[in-house]
Design a protein around this motif. Structure first.
Motif, PDB file in Angstrom:
ATOM      1  N   ILE A 137      24.688  -4.557  -9.260  1.00  0.00           N
ATOM      2  CA  ILE A 137      24.412  -4.887  -7.860  1.00  0.00           C
ATOM      3  C   ILE A 137      23.932  -3.629  -7.133  1.00  0.00           C
ATOM      4  O   ILE A 137      24.192  -2.498  -7.556  1.00  0.00           O
ATOM      5  N   SER A 138      23.223  -3.893  -6.040  1.00  0.00           N
ATOM      6  CA  SER A 138      22.825  -2.776  -5.171  1.00  0.00           C
ATOM      7  C   SER A 138      23.927  -2.588  -4.129  1.00  0.00           C
ATOM      8  O   SER A 138      24.404  -3.555  -3.542  1.00  0.00           O
ATOM      9  N   MET A 139      24.344  -1.360  -3.967  1.00  0.00           N
ATOM     10  CA  MET A 139      25.357  -1.015  -2.975  1.00  0.00           C
ATOM     11  C   MET A 139      24.636  -0.428  -1.777  1.00  0.00           C
ATOM     12  O   MET A 139      23.923   0.573  -1.927  1.00  0.00           O
ATOM     13  N   PRO A 140      24.784  -1.042  -0.595  1.00  0.00           N
ATOM     14  CA  PRO A 140      24.121  -0.437   0.564  1.00  0.00           C
ATOM     15  C   PRO A 140      24.566   1.011   0.765  1.00  0.00           C
ATOM     16  O   PRO A 140      25.756   1.285   0.941  1.00  0.00           O
ATOM     17  N   TYR A 141      23.623   1.897   0.630  1.00  0.00           N
ATOM     18  CA  TYR A 141      23.785   3.317   0.901  1.00  0.00           C
ATOM     19  C   TYR A 141      22.952   3.492   2.170  1.00  0.00           C
ATOM     20  O   TYR A 141      22.690   2.499   2.862  1.00  0.00           O
ATOM     21  N   SER A 142      22.553   4.654   2.520  1.00  0.00           N
ATOM     22  CA  SER A 142      21.652   4.755   3.654  1.00  0.00           C
ATOM     23  C   SER A 142      20.969   6.091   3.660  1.00  0.00           C
ATOM     24  O   SER A 142      21.625   7.126   3.524  1.00  0.00           O
ATOM     25  N   LEU A 143      19.663   6.048   3.766  1.00  0.00           N
ATOM     26  CA  LEU A 143      18.963   7.287   4.078  1.00  0.00           C
ATOM     27  C   LEU A 143      18.854   7.457   5.582  1.00  0.00           C
ATOM     28  O   LEU A 143      18.914   8.561   6.106  1.00  0.00           O
ATOM     29  N   GLU A 144      18.707   6.333   6.300  1.00  0.00           N
ATOM     30  CA  GLU A 144      18.508   6.405   7.751  1.00  0.00           C
ATOM     31  C   GLU A 144      19.658   7.092   8.472  1.00  0.00           C
ATOM     32  O   GLU A 144      19.436   7.804   9.444  1.00  0.00           O
ATOM     33  N   ASN A 201      15.926  15.318  13.385  1.00  0.00           N
ATOM     34  CA  ASN A 201      16.226  16.497  14.213  1.00  0.00           C
ATOM     35  C   ASN A 201      17.253  16.203  15.303  1.00  0.00           C
ATOM     36  O   ASN A 201      17.090  16.606  16.459  1.00  0.00           O
ATOM     37  N   MET A 202      18.308  15.490  14.939  1.00  0.00           N
ATOM     38  CA  MET A 202      19.328  15.154  15.935  1.00  0.00           C
ATOM     39  C   MET A 202      20.270  16.329  16.153  1.00  0.00           C
ATOM     40  O   MET A 202      20.546  17.112  15.252  1.00  0.00           O
ATOM     41  N   SER A 203      20.799  16.379  17.359  1.00  0.00           N
ATOM     42  CA  SER A 203      21.916  17.282  17.613  1.00  0.00           C
ATOM     43  C   SER A 203      23.155  16.662  16.969  1.00  0.00           C
ATOM     44  O   SER A 203      23.184  15.476  16.650  1.00  0.00           O
ATOM     45  N   ASP A 228      26.642   9.767  17.728  1.00  0.00           N
ATOM     46  CA  ASP A 228      26.342   8.562  18.505  1.00  0.00           C
ATOM     47  C   ASP A 228      25.585   7.543  17.651  1.00  0.00           C
ATOM     48  O   ASP A 228      25.836   6.335  17.725  1.00  0.00           O
ATOM     49  N   THR A 229      24.672   8.030  16.816  1.00  0.00           N
ATOM     50  CA  THR A 229      23.921   7.152  15.914  1.00  0.00           C
ATOM     51  C   THR A 229      24.862   6.417  14.960  1.00  0.00           C
ATOM     52  O   THR A 229      24.717   5.211  14.728  1.00  0.00           O
ATOM     53  N   LEU A 230      25.812   7.138  14.407  1.00  0.00           N
ATOM     54  CA  LEU A 230      26.751   6.505  13.472  1.00  0.00           C
ATOM     55  C   LEU A 230      27.596   5.448  14.187  1.00  0.00           C
ATOM     56  O   LEU A 230      27.866   4.374  13.624  1.00  0.00           O
TER      57      LEU A 230
END
Lengths: 305, 291
Positions: B199-206, B217-219, B225-227
């Motif tokens: 199965i594919s396990m959701p990972y994330s590059l984003e 280039n986030m602080s 905040d994104t997470l």
């Protein structure tokens, strides 16, 4: 299709690092160091003071911040000079206001061209760190060893002629070294270098010609990284440095240990009129922290002995 | 995969709308797993003909020492923050860490973290390997992690994200159950392989810290905040997986770990998260959902 079988050989796959420069060491299990002030956190301000010839050299690589446009690149040549003529003096005043002694990583060309700046730095009690000859003086593997040795000597000679003192420390342009650099720096009699960014305390680095101290000046905390590369505001930079200080101070307190916070700043970045106020605010805030003191890289490196 | 075809045939198209909802244990809405990459980069690796290990001539002092910071400083800082808030790690491991720096691996194992393979070194790439070479890499990974930790790896994140057309078939043949290399979904799903079940396990590059800090280039506070936004949305939708992929040399920096710890505090306090490990998500999914 297959790869050369040697690509799946791992001759250095054994305990420890894959080189002989330093052993592995967990920061949090280190014997404690003491700074001259006795404070928990040494704030090490490192200013890069650089002269970019309008004729850039690309061997072994073009320095970050160097010329961009076709010749003659007035805009970058003069914008870097602005940092030296104007921005740096704003910084000197800001340091004096909070009583901070800092380390100025200066190209030898600064001493040759602008001895008045060197006199002003020394008059305020700051330390000079050798930072190559000028911004064409980059180092990387491929630079012949005799040329690299001569480049290091030329930088040290130029600074010594004007300051009357042989610099004790070295910072390479872009922190870039060849495999020969640590040995050549030790052979040149330097006590420390500030290129490797793998730690938050000074540590001994074996060169093959005796040990040198590496004082890590974290590039991630530099104004070039945060403001120039990541394009964040001066206020965000200040907030990030305050967050970093709070974290380092809390760890030092919890462990009863001393720590360092390196602030690597650039006159043509933080010395601009719309940014210098943020730097002044940061310096004032740091000066008011009970557990912080400003220390030079020499003082931090010497704490190891 | 179907080598040489325009559609590699990795999985079936299954639109998000109208799927039966996945149920996580205890009625939780989102399975959250934190994935520290524990990596060893070589100072002077041999050249792979398809990709350079370092952008600069060796030694790439900043590149190498930045990564080394993760093992000397960052890991310990990150691991403590995760333990304080009850987050186990699911480690994407350069398995040569078991030989070079076993104290880091032992620390992660003692905290109850899971290990899956991220290759031997993050400076050795799979591009150009023949089948025997790739089998040697997979067998080495299984053997090395088992000898060092007693764990049998269940998952794979290709070294430096370098693949061959046969990687997925081979890891399934060796009994691994999930891949972290496919980014097409917020839920696990079946991957087409020649044998076994993968199965594919959701990972994330984003929301990977590397992307956050060096692509977007986030602080540090913007990244935190994104997470939190990512978490809130996936928890609202339910039946989802959220991965937080990290590198101790990035998130373990002194200006970043404080804001990140606020993310852990937020997720732990929210109550909707199944805070777990990738292997546990895979086991749960494979029991719940028929292949």
């Amino acid at each position: 299709m297959s790869l050369d079988p040697a690509y799946l050989d791992y001759p250095l796959r054994k305990r420890g690092m894959d080189h002989g420069y330093y052993p592995y060491s967990n920061l949090f299990e280190r014997p404690p160091l003491a700074w001259p002030s006795g404070k928990a956190v040494a704030v090490a301000i490192v200013v890069n003071l650089e002269w970019f010839p309008i004729l850039p050299a690309d061997k072994p690589f073009r320095a970050p911040g160097h010329m961009v446009t076709p010749y003659p690149d007035y805009r970058h040549y003069t914008a870097r000079e602005y940092g030296t003529r104007v921005g740096f003096y704003r910084m000197l005043d800001a340091f004096a206001k909070v009583g901070a002694r800092v380390s100025v990583a200066a190209n030898g060309a600064i001493a040759e061209r602008y001895p008045q700046i060197i006199a002003d730095i020394l008059a305020d009690g700051h330390e000079i760190v050798a930072h190559s000859t000028d911004m064409n003086g980059t180092i990387a593997s491929g630079l012949p060893e005799d040329e690299e040795r001569a480049l290091i000597a030329a930088a040290l000679d130029a600074l010594e002629r004007v300051t009357g003192m042989r610099p004790r420390g070295w910072m390479s342009i872009a922190r870039s070294q060849s495999f020969n650099t640590p040995r050549l720096l030790a052979e040149a009699g330097l006590a420390y270098m500030a290129d490797w960014v793998n730690d938050e305390l000074p540590y001994r680095f074996e060169t093959g010609a005796g040990a040198i101290v590496n004082v890590p000046v974290n590039h991630e905390l530099s104004d070039r990284q945060i403001v120039t590369v990541q394009q964040q505001s001066a206020d965000s930079y200040v907030e990030q440095m305050m967050d970093a200080y709070a974290l380092i101070k809390s760890e030092a307190s919890a462990l009863g240990a001393s720590r360092m916070l390196p602030l690597n700043v650039t006159p043509y970045v933080m010395g601009l009129p719309y940014r210098i106020g943020a730097l002044e605010r940061l310096l004032g805030w740091l000066a008011n922290q009970d557990d912080a003191a400003f220390h030079s890289l020499s003082e931090i490196g010497a704490a190891l002995r | 995969m179907r080598e040489g075809e325009k559609d590699p045939g990795l999985y079936d198209f299954r639109p998000y709308r109208g799927r039966p909802k996945l149920a996580w244990p205890d009625g939780k809405q989102v399975a959250v797993w934190v994935s520290p990459n524990i990596e060893f980069y070589e100072l002077d690796p041999p050249a792979n003909p398809h990709r350079k290990s370092w952008p600069r001539p060796h030694p790439d002092v900043v590149g190498y020492s930045h990564r080394d910071y993760g093992n000397r400083v960052g890991h310990w800082r990150l691991a403590e923050a995760m333990s304080r808030h009850g987050f186990p790690g699911s480690v994407s491991l350069s398995v040569a860490m078991c030989q070079h720096l076993p104290e880091v691996v032992a620390d992660a194992a003692a905290r109850g973290w899971e290990f899956f393979s991220h290759g031997i070194y993050n400076t050795r790439y799979s591009y150009g390997m023949d089948e025997a070479q790739e089998r040697a890499l997979i067998e080495d990974s299984i053997r090395t992690v088992r000898e060092a930790t007693g764990q049998t790896i269940k998952g794979w994140l290709a070294p430096a994200l370098t693949h061959t057309p046969r990687t997925l078939d081979l890891i399934a043949e060796y009994g691994l159950s999930y891949t972290c290399d496919l980014y097409h979904d917020d839920q696990p799903g079946e991957v087409h392989v020649k044998s076994g079940r993968l199965i594919s396990m959701p990972y994330s590059l984003e929301v990977n810290d590397h992307y956050g800090f060096f692509v977007y280039n986030m602080s540090p506070r913007d990244y935190a905040d994104t997470l939190i936004r990512q978490y809130q949305r996936l928890a609202d939708e339910g039946g989802t997986v959220m991965c937080i992929p990290l590198h101790a040399y990035l998130i373990g920096q002194p200006h970043r770990i404080g804001p990140f710890e606020e993310v852990l505090r937020h997720i732990a306090a929210d109550g909707r998260a199944w805070i777990t490990r990738s292997g546990d998500i895979a086991d749960h999914y494979m029991q719940q959902v028929a292949a």
